[in-house]
Design a protein around this motif. Structure first.
Motif, short mmCIF file in Angstrom:
data_model
loop_
_atom_site.label_atom_id
_atom_site.label_comp_id
_atom_site.label_asym_id
_atom_site.label_seq_id
_atom_site.Cartn_x
_atom_site.Cartn_y
_atom_site.Cartn_z
N ASP A 1 47.32 45.84 49.95
CA ASP A 1 47.12 44.53 50.52
C ASP A 1 46.00 43.89 50.08
N LYS A 2 45.95 44.23 48.30
CA LYS A 2 45.24 42.98 47.54
C LYS A 2 45.59 43.88 45.99
N ARG A 3 45.49 43.03 45.31
CA ARG A 3 45.59 42.96 44.09
C ARG A 3 44.32 42.47 42.84
N LEU A 4 44.62 42.36 41.58
CA LEU A 4 43.90 42.71 40.55
C LEU A 4 44.39 41.32 40.12
N LEU A 5 43.39 40.35 39.50
CA LEU A 5 43.26 38.85 39.33
C LEU A 5 42.84 38.44 37.90
N LEU A 6 43.04 38.79 36.71
CA LEU A 6 42.76 39.20 35.73
C LEU A 6 41.94 37.53 35.15
N LEU A 7 40.97 37.74 34.69
CA LEU A 7 39.98 36.24 34.26
C LEU A 7 39.34 36.66 32.29
N ALA A 8 39.55 35.24 32.03
CA ALA A 8 39.85 34.62 31.06
C ALA A 8 38.70 35.33 29.97
N SER A 9 38.02 36.40 30.60
CA SER A 9 36.31 36.97 29.27
C SER A 9 36.07 38.21 30.34
N GLU A 10 34.76 38.74 29.15
CA GLU A 10 34.96 39.51 30.03
C GLU A 10 33.31 39.94 30.34
N LYS A 11 32.48 39.14 30.39
CA LYS A 11 31.27 38.01 30.46
C LYS A 11 31.09 36.70 31.61
N GLU A 12 30.43 36.79 32.71
CA GLU A 12 30.83 35.84 33.68
C GLU A 12 30.59 33.93 33.38
N GLU A 13 28.71 34.61 32.09
CA GLU A 13 28.18 33.21 32.12
C GLU A 13 29.27 32.61 30.65
N GLU A 14 30.76 33.08 30.49
CA GLU A 14 31.57 32.70 29.52
C GLU A 14 32.14 32.03 30.51
N LEU A 15 32.41 32.18 31.91
CA LEU A 15 33.48 31.37 32.28
C LEU A 15 32.80 29.82 33.03
N ASP A 16 33.87 29.26 33.32
CA ASP A 16 33.08 27.68 33.76
C ASP A 16 32.51 28.59 34.95
N GLN A 17 31.02 28.30 35.76
CA GLN A 17 30.68 28.41 36.44
C GLN A 17 31.39 27.53 38.25
N GLU A 18 32.18 27.02 38.08
CA GLU A 18 32.36 26.01 39.33
C GLU A 18 33.42 27.04 39.50
N ALA A 19 34.57 27.63 38.48
CA ALA A 19 36.29 27.86 38.55
C ALA A 19 35.67 29.81 39.54
N LEU A 20 34.80 30.08 38.46
CA LEU A 20 34.56 31.04 39.32
C LEU A 20 33.61 31.38 40.29
N ALA A 21 33.01 30.37 40.79
CA ALA A 21 32.37 29.84 42.28
C ALA A 21 34.02 30.15 43.39
N PHE A 22 34.67 29.32 43.16
CA PHE A 22 35.75 29.34 43.71
C PHE A 22 36.58 30.76 44.22
N ILE A 23 36.32 30.96 43.19
CA ILE A 23 36.70 32.90 43.21
C ILE A 23 35.98 33.53 43.66
N LYS A 24 34.70 33.77 43.52
CA LYS A 24 34.07 34.55 43.99
C LYS A 24 34.27 34.21 45.69
N ASP A 25 34.67 33.04 45.68
CA ASP A 25 34.39 33.14 47.72
C ASP A 25 35.73 33.20 48.40
N ARG A 26 36.85 33.60 47.46
CA ARG A 26 37.77 34.55 48.28
C ARG A 26 38.40 35.90 47.54
N ALA A 27 37.59 36.24 46.83
CA ALA A 27 37.57 37.61 46.16
C ALA A 27 36.51 38.83 47.47
N LEU A 28 37.00 39.94 46.87
CA LEU A 28 36.22 40.97 47.63
C LEU A 28 35.34 40.93 46.26
N GLU A 29 35.65 41.38 45.25
CA GLU A 29 34.91 42.12 44.62
C GLU A 29 35.23 41.61 43.30
N ILE A 30 34.28 41.06 41.98
CA ILE A 30 34.50 41.28 40.66
C ILE A 30 34.40 42.76 39.37
#
Length: 661
Positions: free
Chosen positions: A102-131
């Motif tokens: 009942d879960k899937r992995l959604l691939l993100l556009a970097s291997e480091k969190e600091e290289e991602l847009d923080q607003e987008a990362l926060a939106f994803i973390k609120d709904r993700a089980l884990e990174i």
């Protein structure tokens, strides 16, 4: 068909090596993707050697473990999508926990969190089980042909950016610097294009008489029998025997749209029939000529394959100049039947006809099964087992149009019956009198149903009846309203004995063939029967000639073409002439363009009193021009364009945009 080896914009944006080539005025979303350090380029491999096992690479990215119900919400959100991996050949949603999880992995556009847009990362973390980190494994099949060749060729070698495909054959035009790697390039292209089976390279050897290029096999099987489909018309030919340009498909269609079904089209360099066959299927009468016997062989096969009415097309295999000067005489003495529009039934009428045929078939079957009343005393004849019509293979008819000499035609014309009506009596040309103007002559070697055999001489019928074109031969312009033909196509009931269009499609030297029109009506003037058919404002044909020019501006290109055509015609062509048109066909190379010059042939040119010795001298000059091209062949329409961003600085040039190799 032209195929370009290009990337999607998002693939190019994801490459750090190309980041400096992009403008900083992009949107913030694209700018963020551009600066991410995900390198999808091939790994370093030995130059000049294709080892598929060396193309292995592992890329690590972050992945968000999301419930299945949340994946659509995240991917559709304008803020969150900027942090999602957007590589076209990598599926961003991975079933890492099993098919039924009942879960899937959604691939993100970097291997480091600091290289991602923080607003987008926060939106994803609120709904993700884990990174979690996730590894993407790439192999030889991941990269396309351009990626592989860029990794295998030295940096100073330009990667072929496009090629021509004809059926299953890839046709390249490699430059001198690329030739040491030609077999490598051919093998890579064959690997990446699964539908292709043969890769060839054009050489500098041009056939002196038939004007087609020799080819060198680079990879694949030596199978050059190809099949090309243009707007529903099928053309089969041997690519090594004839010249065929798939990039002129739009030009074929454009010219055929100009033809009316009641006209005669003369294709001087017809090849395998890309102009002639669609014109004949439209209802036009066609004279197809080509000096290459192999082209005529395949054209005859294509006529049968495309179910063209053989009474609407005649084939010849003579020099282009001789064909131009002979065609008006042949048409005058052996005209095509009158054109009749196709009667189109309504749906109700078609359904009624189908029901009638089914009823008759069922009645015939029931009668054959009825019990016999009594035995006959006559012996029973065995039923002949004739092959089914569906199983009979129809051989291509030998309707090669043989051209007699002008003197033979004129001699036959002068010996016509005395009771024939002469145009000198000002008899109007009508369907009733059209047959009386037809001499008792048909060139030998031609098989055509409108002409009946009378002893050893072929004579035209007194009341010719035009065969109905097949159901598929409707006009291109009338396809939008198939119930009725276009109002401009008015049947005249008269035999078609005057050419309506001439096509000269040999761009390198076609303009030099225009002198064939000088005085080409003079032999008919000697018969004293030309007046009802030709005049300064009557039945003068349109001429469509393709040519190359190396001028760069539109005005200079047009003036160059008109000047060269006027010199050959010995008549000044002007841009303000009523039916003159200059159409830009395509950009062939940075300094080379192809145009089509269309104009109504001037009456003064057609009746010019030019000596046959002058025509022979001009023909000799034309032969010399072809021989000079064999010695120093110039770059042709296969010439590739170097992308400015890939040219070394010491040889860098800015080229205008082009749409062809």
């Amino acid at each position: 068909m032209l195929i370009r080896l290009t990337h999607s914009p998002f693939r190019r944006l994801a490459r750090p090596a190309l980041a400096s080539a992009h403008s900083c005025s992009r949107t913030p979303q694209l700018s963020l993707i551009r600066n991410m350090a995900i390198d999808f380029n091939p790994p370093p491999v030995p130059l000049g050697v294709l080892d598929r096992e060396k193309f292995q690479k592992t890329i690590t990215v972050l992945a968000a473990a999301l419930p299945v119900q949340k994946i659509g919400e995240v991917r559709s959100n304008n803020v969150a999508r900027s942090a999602v991996l957007r590589e076209t050949r990598v599926q961003p949603v991975v079933k890492a926990y099993g098919e039924k999880a009942d879960k899937r992995l959604l691939l993100l556009a970097s291997e480091k969190e600091e290289e991602l847009d923080q607003e987008a990362l926060a939106f994803i973390k609120d709904r993700a089980l884990e990174i979690v980190p996730y590894q993407i494994k790439l192999d030889y099949d991941f990269w396309d042909a351009e990626d592989i060749m860029r990794a295998l060729l030295p940096q100073d070698i330009i990667v072929p950016g496009a090629f021509t495909s004809v059926g299953h054959v890839i046709h390249l035009n490699l430059r001198e610097r690329q030739l040491p790697y030609k077999y490598l390039i051919g093998e890579v292209l064959l690997d990446k294009l699964k539908s292709m089976r043969t890769v060839v390279n054009k050489t500098d050897i041009i056939h002196a008489q038939y004007r087609y290029f020799e080819m060198e096999l680079l990879a694949g099987v030596p199978d050059f029998l190809v099949e090309v489909n243009e707007h529903g018309n099928i053309y089969n030919f041997n690519y090594r025997e004839v010249y065929y340009n798939t990039r002129l498909e739009r030009e074929h269609w454009r010219l055929v749209e100009k033809f009316n079904p009641n006209e005669v089209v003369c294709d001087v360099m017809g090849g395998v029939g890309p102009f002639a066959i669609p014109a004949a299927k439209k209802g036009c009468a066609v004279l197809l000529n080509d000096l290459n016997p192999n082209a005529i062989k395949w054209a005859r096969l294509n006529v049968v394959k495309n179910k063209v009415d053989k009474d609407l097309i005649r084939l010849s295999e003579i020099d282009g100049i001789d064909f131009i000067r002979q065609s008006v005489i042949d048409l005058f003495h052996a005209p095509f039947p009158a054109w009749q529009p196709v009667t189109r039934l309504s749906r109700r009428e078609r359904d009624a006809a189908v029901r009638k045929r089914l009823t008759e078939k069922q009645a015939k079957k029931a009668a054959s099964r009825s019990p016999k009343q009594g035995k006959s005393d006559l012996p029973v004849q065995p039923r002949s087992r004739s092959p089914s019509p569906r199983r009979q293979i129809e051989q291509p008819p030998n309707f090669l149009f043989a051209h007699p000499s002008t003197s033979q035609l004129l001699a036959t014309s002068d010996s016509a019956d005395a009771d024939r009506v002469s145009p000198s009596k000002n008899v109007p040309s009508t369907p009733e009198t059209a047959s009386t103007l037809t001499p008792n002559f048909v060139p030998s070697g031609r098989i055509a149903s409108p002409i009946t055999r009378n002893g050893s001489v072929l004579s035209a019928p007194s009341a010719p009846s035009a065969p109905s074109p097949p159901a598929s031969s409707r006009s291109i312009s009338s396809q939008a309203n198939p119930e009725s033909p276009s109002p401009r196509y008015v049947p005249t009931g008269m035999e078609r004995r005057t050419p309506g269009h001439y096509i000269l499609n040999l761009p390198t030297t076609a303009l030099l063939f225009l002198f064939g029109f000088r005085g080409f009506l003079r032999p008919l003037m000697a018969t004293h029967r030309m007046a009802p058919h030709y005049g300064p404002e009557k039945n003068m044909p349109m001429v469509h000639v393709h040519c190359f020019t190396k001028e760069q501006t539109d005005d200079s290109m047009k003036q160059d073409i008109l000047k060269r055509a006027s010199e050959v015609l010995n008549y000044r062509l002007r841009l303000d002439m009523p039916e003159l048109e200059l159409h830009h066909v395509r950009k062939v190379a940075p300094m080379k363009n192809q145009w089509c010059l269309s104009f109504r042939l001037p009456w003064q040119v057609a009746i010019e009193d030019v000596a046959e010795a002058e025509i022979d001298r001009l023909k000799e000059n034309l032969v010399k021009a072809h021989l000079e091209l064999d010695i120093t062949p110039e770059l042709d329409e296969y010439e590739d364009i170097e992308p400015p961003s890939l040219v070394p600085k010491e040889r860098k040039r800015e080229f205008p945009n082009v749409d062809m190799i």
